[in-house]
Design a protein around this motif. Structure first.
Motif, mmCIF file in Angstrom:
data_model
loop_
_atom_site.group_PDB
_atom_site.id
_atom_site.type_symbol
_atom_site.label_atom_id
_atom_site.label_comp_id
_atom_site.label_asym_id
_atom_site.label_seq_id
_atom_site.Cartn_x
_atom_site.Cartn_y
_atom_site.Cartn_z
ATOM 1 N N VAL A 27 4.306 14.940 14.726
ATOM 2 C CA VAL A 27 5.257 14.471 14.515
ATOM 3 C C VAL A 27 5.434 13.071 14.921
ATOM 4 C CG1 VAL A 27 6.641 16.468 13.764
ATOM 5 C CG2 VAL A 27 6.838 15.378 15.953
ATOM 6 N N GLU A 28 5.999 12.318 14.214
ATOM 7 C CA GLU A 28 6.428 10.603 14.797
ATOM 8 C C GLU A 28 6.975 10.396 15.936
ATOM 9 O OE1 GLU A 28 7.224 11.905 11.655
ATOM 10 O OE2 GLU A 28 6.312 10.703 9.939
ATOM 11 N N SER A 29 6.842 9.414 16.737
ATOM 12 C CA SER A 29 7.655 9.380 17.852
ATOM 13 C C SER A 29 9.148 9.365 17.754
ATOM 14 C CB SER A 29 7.455 7.983 18.417
ATOM 15 O OG SER A 29 7.669 6.982 17.303
ATOM 16 N N ILE B 49 4.606 13.118 2.501
ATOM 17 C CA ILE B 49 4.279 13.688 4.126
ATOM 18 C C ILE B 49 3.435 12.760 4.901
ATOM 19 C CG2 ILE B 49 3.691 15.667 5.173
ATOM 20 C CD1 ILE B 49 4.090 17.158 2.236
ATOM 21 N N SER B 50 3.840 12.693 6.160
ATOM 22 C CA SER B 50 3.199 11.670 7.030
ATOM 23 C C SER B 50 1.781 12.641 7.417
ATOM 24 C CB SER B 50 3.764 11.668 8.412
ATOM 25 O OG SER B 50 5.035 10.927 8.332
ATOM 26 N N PRO B 51 0.669 11.675 7.616
ATOM 27 C CA PRO B 51 -0.776 12.085 7.661
ATOM 28 C C PRO B 51 -0.993 12.536 9.149
ATOM 29 C CG PRO B 51 -0.746 9.686 7.581
ATOM 30 C CD PRO B 51 0.787 10.172 7.570
ATOM 31 N N PRO C 19 3.321 1.638 10.175
ATOM 32 C CA PRO C 19 4.316 2.906 9.762
ATOM 33 C C PRO C 19 3.188 4.078 9.757
ATOM 34 C CG PRO C 19 3.347 1.361 7.956
ATOM 35 C CD PRO C 19 3.105 0.843 9.174
ATOM 36 N N SER C 20 3.843 5.126 9.499
ATOM 37 C CA SER C 20 2.626 6.224 9.268
ATOM 38 C C SER C 20 2.002 5.960 8.054
ATOM 39 C CB SER C 20 3.702 7.566 8.958
ATOM 40 O OG SER C 20 4.778 7.209 8.199
ATOM 41 N N ALA C 21 0.614 6.465 7.854
ATOM 42 C CA ALA C 21 -0.132 5.765 6.724
ATOM 43 C C ALA C 21 -0.172 6.935 5.540
ATOM 44 C CB ALA C 21 -1.604 5.839 7.426
ATOM 45 N N ASN C 22 1.299 7.179 4.897
ATOM 46 C CA ASN C 22 1.319 7.938 3.818
ATOM 47 C C ASN C 22 1.965 6.946 2.630
ATOM 48 O OD1 ASN C 22 3.306 8.382 6.091
ATOM 49 N ND2 ASN C 22 4.431 8.647 4.093
ATOM 50 N N PRO C 23 1.880 7.424 1.457
ATOM 51 C CA PRO C 23 2.764 6.606 0.492
ATOM 52 C C PRO C 23 4.115 6.928 0.884
ATOM 53 C CG PRO C 23 0.871 7.780 -0.686
ATOM 54 C CD PRO C 23 1.011 8.272 0.939
ATOM 55 N N SER D 253 15.721 12.124 2.321
ATOM 56 C CA SER D 253 14.666 12.652 1.578
ATOM 57 C C SER D 253 13.226 11.850 1.600
ATOM 58 C CB SER D 253 14.802 12.627 0.067
ATOM 59 O OG SER D 253 14.540 11.229 -0.636
ATOM 60 N N HIS D 254 13.194 11.488 2.923
ATOM 61 C CA HIS D 254 11.857 10.813 3.533
ATOM 62 C C HIS D 254 10.714 11.304 3.458
ATOM 63 C CE1 HIS D 254 10.248 6.745 5.034
ATOM 64 N NE2 HIS D 254 9.570 7.888 6.066
ATOM 65 N N TYR D 255 10.641 12.588 3.911
ATOM 66 C CA TYR D 255 9.355 13.426 4.067
ATOM 67 C C TYR D 255 9.300 14.595 3.044
ATOM 68 C CZ TYR D 255 9.794 11.211 8.672
ATOM 69 O OH TYR D 255 9.710 10.301 9.688
ATOM 70 N N ALA D 256 9.097 13.960 1.927
ATOM 71 C CA ALA D 256 9.283 15.164 0.837
ATOM 72 C C ALA D 256 7.787 15.597 0.241
ATOM 73 C CB ALA D 256 9.787 14.379 -0.465
ATOM 74 N N ALA E 191 0.785 -1.230 0.031
ATOM 75 C CA ALA E 191 -0.020 -0.094 0.114
ATOM 76 C C ALA E 191 0.832 1.357 0.025
ATOM 77 C CB ALA E 191 -0.997 -0.049 1.256
ATOM 78 N N LYS E 192 2.055 1.232 0.671
ATOM 79 C CA LYS E 192 2.774 2.339 1.007
ATOM 80 C C LYS E 192 3.948 2.573 -0.333
ATOM 81 C CE LYS E 192 4.925 3.669 4.419
ATOM 82 N NZ LYS E 192 4.516 5.022 5.137
ATOM 83 N N GLU E 193 3.899 1.476 -1.074
ATOM 84 C CA GLU E 193 4.949 1.272 -2.076
ATOM 85 C C GLU E 193 6.028 1.561 -1.768
ATOM 86 O OE1 GLU E 193 3.676 3.496 -5.841
ATOM 87 O OE2 GLU E 193 1.536 2.800 -5.646
ATOM 88 N N ARG E 194 6.783 1.164 -0.687
ATOM 89 C CA ARG E 194 8.036 0.993 0.012
ATOM 90 C C ARG E 194 8.867 0.456 -1.087
ATOM 91 N NH1 ARG E 194 8.984 1.356 6.486
ATOM 92 N NH2 ARG E 194 7.793 3.345 6.741
ATOM 93 N N PRO E 195 10.108 1.042 -1.057
ATOM 94 C CA PRO E 195 11.074 0.803 -2.059
ATOM 95 C C PRO E 195 11.738 -0.302 -1.593
ATOM 96 C CG PRO E 195 11.956 2.716 -1.370
ATOM 97 C CD PRO E 195 10.395 2.688 -0.758
#
Ligand code: TXA
Ligand code: MG
Length: 315
Positions: free
Chosen positions: A178-180, A149-151, A141-145, A229-232, A53-57
């Motif tokens: 922001v995340e933990s 940006i995190s939701p 994980p955070s529920a974003n692709p 560049s994780h939170y782009a 779902a996140k299309e994590r590489p």
């Protein structure tokens, strides 16, 4: 195509969400930090659906959420320092990386096959109730692709993941934003792996010593997912801007005004809570983004960390 259900954060819908999870489906779970994309951490297939779902590489290890510290201690091995931090800050925006217990029952995909596990007991009442009713650990994980940006609202989750998530429990905006904070405790000195919603200063006060810094850029197997560049956002982002350049959308802070502000009063807690929402709004605006200076103290460390990642050049 089935539609994503938007569930009210009440007893019956939470039971329904728990049933979806036990069927291996994905649920958008509000936490005090950001919305998580939750799945049964014991099911390899359910965890695989998260990556899909996140299309994590890459199969980065995920944070495992537990209803309380006892449940967490059944999954990981707690040293005295881990226990002290759990006692002081759980439930709350703190993730502890500890040795994984033999036979803990966590899908190896959730830990990316590592011998360590990232554990967190969230404080949000809806997350806690969902964990209690579900009766098992949730990888979330955070529920974003991946790379976005995190939701911090249910709307962000739907905009980013759409029908890839079976249901979202809509409990309004996240309080922390922001995340933990992630602390590595599996060997060596306690290490700040990711600055986050719990200020490092408070953790150091409990430990009675300084946290070690994470290795540069964190691309090692001990903490993948920390790519710079994780939170782009889609647009280019410039930090420490006193004023916008022509054609820039300005996000202010404190005295520095803008099209939007993280906190007009310069309050870092408010700024953290507003950060990702402000970046989502800026993304929708479409112009390049300039962000006012934010002090590098307390929650400002997590805010600047996320901004540096958003500003990092990417290929
Ligand atoms: O606030 C949060 O922590 C949110 C909410 C939903 O709880 N969750 C979250 O999860 O941010 P995620 O998957 O986006 O972040 C997981 C981070 C990654 O940077 C990953 O590399 C690190 O935790 N991590 C997980 N397991 C690890 C391990 N065994 N060793 C080192 N780092 C680990
Ligand atoms: Mg994330």
């Amino acid at each position: 195509m089935s539609q994503t259900l938007i569930l009210q954060p009440e007893a019956e819908p939470i039971c329904y969400a728990a049933m979806l999870l036990s069927q291996g489906r994905l649920v958008g779970m509000p936490t005090e930090t950001v919305y998580g994309l939750a799945a049964d951490a014991r099911s390899g297939a359910a965890v695989a659906a998260i990556y899909e779902a996140k299309e994590r590489p890459a199969f980065n290890p995920l944070i495992i959420h537990a209803p309380d510290a006892d449940a967490a201690a059944a999954i990981g091995v707690f040293t005295d320092e881990a226990r002290a931090l759990a006692d002081a800050f759980w439930p709350g925006p703190l993730t502890l990386v500890v040795e994984l217990r033999d036979g803990a029952g966590i899908a190896s995909l959730a830990t990316a096959g590592l011998s360590t596990v990232a554990l967190r007991v969230p404080a949000h009442p809806v997350a806690r109730e969902l964990l209690r009713v579900f009766g098992g650990p949730l990888a979330a994980p955070s529920a974003n692709p991946s790379g976005r940006i995190s939701p911090t609202t249910a709307r962000h989750v739907l905009d980013g993941l759409g029908e890839r998530v079976a249901a979202v429990l809509d409990a309004g905006p996240c309080a922390v934003g922001v995340e933990s904070t992630i602390i590595g405790l599996a060997g060596g000195a306690p290490t700040l792996l990711r600055p986050g919603g719990l200020p490092a200063e408070e953790i150091e006060a409990v430990l009675g010593r300084k946290l070690a810094a994470a290795p540069a850029h964190h691309k090692t197997p001990s903490a993948p997912g920390q790519l710079l560049s994780h939170y782009a956002p889609r647009a280019r982002l410039r930090m420490n801007a006193e004023a916008p350049l022509p054609g820039e959308y300005m996000i202010g802070f404190g005295e520095t005004p803008g099209d939007d502000t993280l906190s007009a009063s310069g309050d870092l807690t408010e700024a953290a809570a507003r950060l990702f929402d402000a970046l989502h709004r800026a993304d929708r605006d479409g112009r390049d983004i300039a962000v006012a200076p934010v002090p590098e103290t307390r929650l400002g460390r997590a805010i600047n960390d996320r901004l540096r990642r958003a500003a990092a050049p990417r290929g």
